[in-house]
Design a protein around this motif. Structure first.
Motif, PDB file in Angstrom:
ATOM      1  N   ASP A 230      77.836  55.742  38.934  1.00 31.96           N
ATOM      2  CA  ASP A 230      77.689  56.047  37.461  1.00 31.96           C
ATOM      3  C   ASP A 230      76.194  56.906  37.541  1.00 31.96           C
ATOM      4  OD1 ASP A 230      79.678  54.266  37.135  1.00 31.96           O
ATOM      5  OD2 ASP A 230      79.072  54.102  35.052  1.00 31.96           O
ATOM      6  N   SER A 231      75.338  56.628  38.247  1.00 36.76           N
ATOM      7  CA  SER A 231      74.076  57.828  38.256  1.00 36.76           C
ATOM      8  C   SER A 231      74.380  58.912  38.354  1.00 36.76           C
ATOM      9  CB  SER A 231      72.801  56.438  39.220  1.00 36.76           C
ATOM     10  OG  SER A 231      73.480  56.560  40.242  1.00 36.76           O
ATOM     11  N   TYR A 232      75.120  58.834  39.313  1.00 43.21           N
ATOM     12  CA  TYR A 232      75.554  60.312  39.573  1.00 43.21           C
ATOM     13  C   TYR A 232      76.069  60.751  38.958  1.00 43.21           C
ATOM     14  CZ  TYR A 232      73.566  59.509  44.022  1.00 43.21           C
ATOM     15  OH  TYR A 232      72.994  58.304  45.707  1.00 43.21           O
ATOM     16  N   TYR A 233      76.651  60.268  38.304  1.00 41.13           N
ATOM     17  CA  TYR A 233      77.910  61.379  37.071  1.00 41.13           C
ATOM     18  C   TYR A 233      77.308  61.445  35.650  1.00 41.13           C
ATOM     19  CZ  TYR A 233      81.929  61.783  33.736  1.00 41.13           C
ATOM     20  OH  TYR A 233      82.957  62.201  32.838  1.00 41.13           O
ATOM     21  N   VAL A 234      76.398  59.947  34.847  1.00 36.00           N
ATOM     22  CA  VAL A 234      75.751  60.101  33.966  1.00 36.00           C
ATOM     23  C   VAL A 234      74.932  61.750  34.111  1.00 36.00           C
ATOM     24  CG1 VAL A 234      74.161  59.020  32.933  1.00 36.00           C
ATOM     25  CG2 VAL A 234      76.815  58.132  33.932  1.00 36.00           C
ATOM     26  N   ARG A 257      67.747  58.457  42.782  1.00 31.62           N
ATOM     27  CA  ARG A 257      66.094  58.417  42.772  1.00 31.62           C
ATOM     28  C   ARG A 257      66.732  57.119  41.653  1.00 31.62           C
ATOM     29  NH1 ARG A 257      61.479  60.822  41.018  1.00 31.62           N
ATOM     30  NH2 ARG A 257      60.400  58.785  41.703  1.00 31.62           N
ATOM     31  N   SER A 258      67.552  57.464  40.740  1.00 35.20           N
ATOM     32  CA  SER A 258      68.045  56.164  40.003  1.00 35.20           C
ATOM     33  C   SER A 258      68.717  54.640  40.860  1.00 35.20           C
ATOM     34  CB  SER A 258      69.167  56.948  38.765  1.00 35.20           C
ATOM     35  OG  SER A 258      69.489  55.135  37.954  1.00 35.20           O
ATOM     36  N   ASN A 259      69.492  55.272  41.807  1.00 38.93           N
ATOM     37  CA  ASN A 259      69.782  53.511  42.650  1.00 38.93           C
ATOM     38  C   ASN A 259      68.697  53.318  43.679  1.00 38.93           C
ATOM     39  OD1 ASN A 259      72.215  54.272  41.783  1.00 38.93           O
ATOM     40  ND2 ASN A 259      73.046  55.488  43.157  1.00 38.93           N
ATOM     41  N   LEU A 260      68.428  54.133  44.554  1.00 38.71           N
ATOM     42  CA  LEU A 260      66.965  54.342  44.532  1.00 38.71           C
ATOM     43  C   LEU A 260      65.718  52.832  44.397  1.00 38.71           C
ATOM     44  CD1 LEU A 260      65.774  54.192  48.254  1.00 38.71           C
ATOM     45  CD2 LEU A 260      63.951  56.402  47.216  1.00 38.71           C
ATOM     46  N   LYS A 261      65.274  53.505  42.934  1.00 37.79           N
ATOM     47  CA  LYS A 261      64.164  52.490  42.409  1.00 37.79           C
ATOM     48  C   LYS A 261      64.948  50.851  41.902  1.00 37.79           C
ATOM     49  CE  LYS A 261      61.352  56.015  40.518  1.00 37.79           C
ATOM     50  NZ  LYS A 261      60.525  55.921  40.868  1.00 37.79           N
ATOM     51  N   GLY A 266      66.110  46.515  39.898  1.00 40.20           N
ATOM     52  CA  GLY A 266      67.980  46.075  40.052  1.00 40.20           C
ATOM     53  C   GLY A 266      68.839  47.056  38.189  1.00 40.20           C
ATOM     54  N   GLU A 267      67.663  48.209  38.076  1.00 37.06           N
ATOM     55  CA  GLU A 267      68.392  48.389  36.878  1.00 37.06           C
ATOM     56  C   GLU A 267      68.828  49.144  37.208  1.00 37.06           C
ATOM     57  OE1 GLU A 267      67.657  46.713  34.127  1.00 37.06           O
ATOM     58  OE2 GLU A 267      65.934  45.735  33.512  1.00 37.06           O
ATOM     59  N   TYR A 268      70.223  49.181  37.172  1.00 34.42           N
ATOM     60  CA  TYR A 268      71.441  50.341  38.015  1.00 34.42           C
ATOM     61  C   TYR A 268      71.225  51.069  36.667  1.00 34.42           C
ATOM     62  CZ  TYR A 268      71.168  48.950  42.282  1.00 34.42           C
ATOM     63  OH  TYR A 268      70.637  48.632  44.128  1.00 34.42           O
ATOM     64  N   SER A 269      72.023  52.115  36.784  1.00 33.37           N
ATOM     65  CA  SER A 269      73.059  52.968  35.814  1.00 33.37           C
ATOM     66  C   SER A 269      73.661  51.967  34.444  1.00 33.37           C
ATOM     67  CB  SER A 269      72.697  54.503  36.080  1.00 33.37           C
ATOM     68  OG  SER A 269      73.450  55.569  34.729  1.00 33.37           O
ATOM     69  N   SER A 270      74.611  51.525  35.179  1.00 36.29           N
ATOM     70  CA  SER A 270      75.270  51.068  35.058  1.00 36.29           C
ATOM     71  C   SER A 270      75.365  49.833  35.394  1.00 36.29           C
ATOM     72  CB  SER A 270      76.732  51.583  35.143  1.00 36.29           C
ATOM     73  OG  SER A 270      76.991  52.193  33.632  1.00 36.29           O
TER      74      SER A 270
END
Length: 278
Positions: A230-234, A257-261, A266-270
């Motif tokens: 989801d982080s990539y698509y969003v 970066r979103s997934n790495l952080k 624990g705060e993934y895009s979805s």
């Protein structure tokens, strides 16, 4: 609930270009879209509303359909972990029925709810029994109930959750996937973050939001899982909203970066929430 402040002002990038505000509610740690249009269904009338299509003509559609195939496999693996002897599943917001077809091929008894007429007709043509409203689903007790990126669309949030709880087996499992407004990509893109998707998304959740909301209905979060894609698509959609261009490399970088952080926070895009009766 008492609104604490205006969190952000957003734009409907998909249909109307109208402005909406996100109000923060301290009690639930949730953002609420304001104002909610009376003719909300009109805001779904776009050829670009990709979740209601089976097509793979554009590059974005091809990416979406490819990721969807992988996601379907993972969803099946997840529900199989929580099955009991009945293997009955209700998918609310079933779209064109692909997830229920996957479940049915693996010996699940399936039922869907989909308010969008076009998507529901596509699902019905695939021999998936599909109702328009959850109120049409009667006394059946389901082993699994799923809402994949649907909860954020529901007008009567508490009323629907109450109905869902009544349809769930005593030892059944509720599985919900929603965007997480506390993710890195949400914070980076701010008003351009595609997962705000106002006004179609009425509610915007954090992990605390989900726990607080469902505890009132005697449902407890027993597991939380990331949705890595989801982080990539969003980010890809957000880049387009922000710059007018797709910017695939930038979007991939932000998604990465979103997934790495999120590995630390624990705060993934979805996030996927697995809930059971308390």
């Amino acid at each position: 609930m008492n609104s604490n402040k205006i969190y952000l002002e957003t734009t409907d990038h998909l249909v109307s270009k109208e402005k909406f505000r996100l109000e923060y509610f301290t009690e639930t740690d949730m953002l609420v879209t304001q104002p909610i249009p009376k003719n909300l269904s009109n805001y779904y009338e776009s050829n670009n509303y990709i979740s209601h299509t089976d097509e793979a003509k554009t590059l974005l559609e091809k990416v979406y359909q490819t990721v969807k195939k992988i996601a379907l496999k993972r969803k099946l693996e997840l529900i199989n972990k929580y099955t009991n002897t009945s293997k009955t599943i209700l998918d609310i917001g079933c779209g064109t029925g692909e997830f229920l077809i996957t479940a049915r091929k693996n010996n699940w008894n399936t039922l869907g709810v989909e308010i969008n007429d076009e998507a529901r007709n596509k699902s019905s043509k695939k021999n998936i029994t599909t109702y328009k409203f959850i109120e049409e689903v009667k006394s059946s007790q389901f082993n699994i109930i799923t809402l994949w990126h649907v909860l954020e669309h529901l007008k009567d949030l508490n009323g629907t959750i109450s109905k869902i709880s009544s349809l769930l087996d005593t030892d059944g499992t509720l599985i919900i996937a929603v965007p997480n407004y506390k993710s890195y990509d949400a914070n980076y893109y701010k008003e351009y973050w595609a997962a705000y998707d106002t006004p179609r998304h009425l509610w915007h959740f954090s992990q605390k939001s989900i726990s607080t909301l469902f505890e009132k209905h005697n449902l407890k979060v027993v597991r939380t899982l990331p949705m890595y894609f989801d982080s990539y698509y969003v980010s890809l959609l957000s880049e387009k909203y922000k710059t007018g261009k797709s910017n695939y490399l930038k979007a991939f970088y932000r998604g990465f970066r979103s997934n790495l952080k999120a590995k630390r926070t624990g705060e993934y895009s979805s996030l996927i929430y697995v809930l059971q009766k308390a």
